[in-house]
Write a protein that holds these residues in place. Structure first.
Motif, mmCIF file in Angstrom:
data_model
loop_
_atom_site.group_PDB
_atom_site.id
_atom_site.type_symbol
_atom_site.label_atom_id
_atom_site.label_comp_id
_atom_site.label_asym_id
_atom_site.label_seq_id
_atom_site.Cartn_x
_atom_site.Cartn_y
_atom_site.Cartn_z
ATOM 1 N N LYS A 582 0.813 -1.218 0.000
ATOM 2 C CA LYS A 582 0.000 0.000 0.000
ATOM 3 C C LYS A 582 0.849 1.271 0.000
ATOM 4 O O LYS A 582 0.414 2.314 -0.506
ATOM 5 N N SER A 583 2.029 1.206 0.570
ATOM 6 C CA SER A 583 2.875 2.402 0.656
ATOM 7 C C SER A 583 3.833 2.519 -0.525
ATOM 8 O O SER A 583 4.564 3.510 -0.632
ATOM 9 N N ALA A 614 6.692 5.728 8.044
ATOM 10 C CA ALA A 614 6.787 7.181 8.224
ATOM 11 C C ALA A 614 7.694 7.767 7.154
ATOM 12 O O ALA A 614 8.735 7.188 6.827
ATOM 13 N N GLU A 615 7.276 8.892 6.601
ATOM 14 C CA GLU A 615 8.105 9.625 5.638
ATOM 15 C C GLU A 615 8.399 11.005 6.195
ATOM 16 O O GLU A 615 7.474 11.756 6.564
ATOM 17 N N LEU A 630 2.187 9.413 7.287
ATOM 18 C CA LEU A 630 2.171 8.144 8.002
ATOM 19 C C LEU A 630 1.192 7.218 7.291
ATOM 20 O O LEU A 630 0.040 7.590 7.048
ATOM 21 N N THR A 631 1.659 6.027 6.926
ATOM 22 C CA THR A 631 0.797 5.021 6.310
ATOM 23 C C THR A 631 0.743 3.821 7.244
ATOM 24 O O THR A 631 1.798 3.267 7.601
ATOM 25 N N GLU A 692 -2.779 7.825 6.344
ATOM 26 C CA GLU A 692 -3.500 6.864 5.514
ATOM 27 C C GLU A 692 -3.548 5.530 6.265
ATOM 28 O O GLU A 692 -2.504 5.018 6.684
ATOM 29 N N VAL A 693 -4.753 5.005 6.476
ATOM 30 C CA VAL A 693 -4.918 3.760 7.230
ATOM 31 C C VAL A 693 -5.631 2.721 6.371
ATOM 32 O O VAL A 693 -6.668 3.009 5.751
#
Length: 746
Positions: A582-583, A614-615, A630-631, A692-693
């Motif tokens: 997903k990321s 985390a980016e 944050l994903t 994003e969750v």
């Protein structure tokens, strides 16, 4: 000596007349509050009687079908903003085949609901949800048997839609008509089998929460909004520091101020009661300037804290041992050791703690934002040497919680003040500096991790050492847990609880490691501590997943592949794999100005699985960084309400980011310096990252608590992202930009 028990008749009378009935999502108008000279107000749901809770095993303790065609769900868990009310309604509505529109809920009231202890540890859905599901399934089975007997058929031949039972021959009858106003008597036997997930109608749906709508509209919802007829307003002047004792106060000068009814002084406990709230605030300010105190300095200062932990903690508790582990680490081809630190964190509730209390003829009612109404009742009983049957605690949402904040203390203080004014409701709200200075904090913690692995990146041995103060000093029957009880004359003794299990929560790696060892050093620190969201799991996961990232870099492995190689649980692997997918982990755009960090944990090693990326974006010129995104991916088993699960996870991610990047309690010899939002900054909307969750729904498994799953992994992911971007490893929280070695960045 305690008062004698009330008779059943007297207790019912008390429950009907002392306090009001908190039902559904509505706070005002009040259900009812009868006091001498006070006007009685009608309940929102007048058909629901106030029935004392008797036995957790009874169907009627969890489920009530009301004569006017509604289902009432009862739960001892408090609504803390986690959306537990709508989730429990969905569970009950599902099992009984009743539309959620017909459902309402009573929760957290010693006069009506079950004793479910504290609302803590992400246990509400697992605990209360399971009990309500079983009770609702039992109720449905009994109702079908009643209808089948009436029609001379078999229960399994009947169907139900929105509470209407139908037979194959076309007969129809509603649950409510079938009962004719009677309750469903008897215990939950376990005979009834809950519905198969393949037949769910309401569970799994994103049903809306009325409480969010109320908050968005600014309508009455919180304990702070509660108003009772004839209510008086109070403020408490807490000492300037923990050890301070009141020396003198010219109370006459305060009592002469407009609207002031009384200044209460008992030892070092100081309170003022006024006709209006602003008058109480002005009197509080006057008392603050007039009071003189005898003070003693705090001896262990922030810079000495980690050394103090390691030098004064004594013999460790051997949580998990592995013979010869130190030798195994030393002989490993690749080995590493590092130390980490978590500072004191505060709950920092948006609304200062508030409570309303009413004494009348030796009966006490307290409206409280506590996380445990029954433990609160027991503690009040101890404080006043009063029988518990003469106390009713009614849970009302507070503005901010996340553990044991000031809600319990303010409830005890409101009751102390109300005892001076029988028949008059007393509303007490803390001042902002009282909230920041006197709430019990999440404790500081220190960690030392050592590990060895082979050249292929297989973990061989791992040792964790933890230093931690108590994670639980909640009021649970001992009056000394109320901070102001310690200031009375004579003072009530406070005995700190252990609850060391909270200290090593998530301290043992879930990864496949042949030799694991954990030693816990219990430490008594300089500041007041108790439960904060996740307890020790936050600090332990930060240390563990940061340390793992150091091992990964030392072995020159990929963070995703390394975790997948060293995890055995298929669900854990799926969460990490889904995060990578997903990321866009494999296709991420790496540059000199950004960094990526991954972390994973299964909360308590037994509930929700959570992985996060985390980016961060680096500004070398300004010597600053920004958390861009944050994903997260979470597996909490059966998803009751997808919006609720996402909300819980997003909220945990944002709060953890705030804790991790900027929050720490500052203090000096004179006491707490972090008295307001300037001295204790939290993340603001402009600095909040994109979140994003992604949910992994497993409807064939039990639901698991999710509220605390994100806290630790987010902290580690941010630290790992900073290292990825800068090569600078921050091991001491918070992750402030000034801790980065900017000169070493190429």
């Amino acid at each position: 000596m305690k008062e004698q028990h009330l008779t059943d008749t007297g207790r019912r009378s008390f429950l009907k007349t002392a306090g009001h009935l908190m039902i559904g999502f509505n706070l005002l108008p009040l259900a009812f509050c009868q006091t001498k000279g006070a006007q009685q107000e009608s309940p929102r749901y007048p058909g629901i009687p106030v029935r004392p809770h008797i036995d957790n095993k009874l169907i009627d303790s969890w489920i009530r079908l009301d004569a006017e065609g509604y289902l009432t769900v009862l739960s001892g868990k408090q609504e803390l903003g986690q959306g537990i009310k709508i989730a429990l309604i969905q569970i009950a509505a599902e099992e009984l085949d009743i539309s959620p529109d017909r459902c309402r809920i009573i929760n957290s009231d010693t006069g009506q609901t079950a004793n479910e202890g504290f609302t803590a540890g992400s246990n509400s859905v697992e605990g209360s949800g399971k009990a309500i599901r079983n009770a609702a399934a039992e109720a449905r089975l009994r109702l079908l048997k009643m209808a089948a007997e009436r029609w001379g058929t078999e229960p399994n031949s009947l169907s139900v839609k929105d509470g209407i039972i139908r037979s194959p021959s076309g007969d129809e009858i509603s649950y409510w008509k079938l009962l004719e106003g009677k309750i469903i008597e008897g215990a939950v036997t376990g005979e009834a089998i809950p519905k198969n997930f393949q037949n769910y109608q309401y569970v799994g749906q994103a049903l809306k929460r009325d409480d969010i709508e109320k908050m968005a509209k600014g309508e009455s919802h919180f304990i702070h909004d509660l108003r009772l007829p004839g209510m008086l307003h109070a403020r408490v002047l807490h000492p300037p520091s923990y050890s301070a004792r009141l020396d003198s106060l010219n109370s006459n000068q305060v009592e002469s101020m407009p609207g002031i009814i009384k200044v209460i002084r008992n030892g070092s406990f100081l309170a003022v009661v006024a006709e209006r709230e602003y008058q109480a605030v002005k009197a509080w300010e006057a008392m603050k300037s007039l009071a003189t105190w005898k003070k003693s300095p705090i001896e262990t200062l922030p810079g000495q804290l980690m050394d103090s932990m390691k030098n004064t903690s004594g013999t460790p508790e051997e949580v998990q041992m592995s013979e010869g582990i130190i030798e195994k680490i030393e002989k490993a081809p690749l080995k590493h050791q590092a130390e980490y630190f978590r500072p004191y964190h505060m709950h920092a509730s948006m609304g200062p703690s508030c409570s309303v209390a009413l004494w009348e003829e030796n009966l006490l009612t307290v409206w409280t934002a506590t996380q445990g109404v029954y433990p609160m009742r027991a503690t009040l009983a101890d404080l006043f040497s009063l029988d518990e049957d003469k106390i009713r605690c009614i849970g009302v949402p507070g503005s901010g919680c996340y553990g044991h904040n000031g809600a319990d203390d303010v409830s005890g203080e409101a009751a102390l003040i109300a005892k001076e004014f029988p028949g008059k409701p007393i509303r007490l709200q803390w001042m902002r500096e009282s909230e920041h200075q006197w709430e019990p904090y999440g404790t500081a913690m220190a960690f030392q991790l050592s590990a060895g692995m082979d050249a292929d990146g297989n973990l061989l041995a791992w040792e964790t050492k933890i230093w931690s103060d108590s994670h639980s000093t909640r009021p649970n029957g001992r009056a000394g847990s109320f901070v102001s009880a310690r200031h009375l004359e004579p003072p009530v003794e406070f005995r700190k609880g252990g609850f060391s299990g909270g200290s090593y929560r998530n301290g043992i790696p879930e990864y496949s490691i042949p030799a694991k060892q954990l030693l816990l050093y219990n430490y008594s620190g300089p500041l007041r501590t108790s439960s904060l969201r996740g307890l020790g799991a936050y600090g332990n996961t930060f240390a563990m997943e940061s340390f793992l990232d150091e091992l990964i870099n030392k072995a020159e492995k990929d963070p995703v592949e390394f975790r997948l190689k060293n995890l055995e649980d298929p669900r854990a692997k799926t969460v990490v794999e889904t995060l990578a997918e997903k990321s866009g982990w494999k296709t991420r755009q790496k540059s000199t100005s950004n960094g990526f960090g991954i972390a994973y944990s299964r909360y308590k090693n037994s509930t929700s699985y959570f992985a996060v990326l985390a980016e961060v974006e680096i500004d070398k010129g300004a010597k600053a960084y920004k958390l861009k995104k944050l994903t997260g991916v979470i597996d909490s088993g059966l998803v009751i309400n997808p919006d609720g699960l996402k909300n819980q996870t997003e909220g945990g991610m944002i709060q953890s980011a705030s804790w991790s990047m900027m929050e720490e309690v500052v203090y000096d010899q004179g006491g707490i310096v972090s008295k307001d939002w300037t001295s204790f900054p939290i993340i603001r909307m402009l600095d909040a990252p994109e979140v994003e969750v992604h949910l992994i729904d497993r409807p064939d498994t039990s639901p698991m608590g999710a509220g605390e799953a994100a806290m630790g992994p987010v902290a580690a992911a941010i630290a790992n992202a900073i290292f990825d971007a800068t090569g600078s490893r921050i091991r001491h929280l918070p992750l402030k930009a000034e801790k980065i070695d900017w000169d070493a960045i190429s």
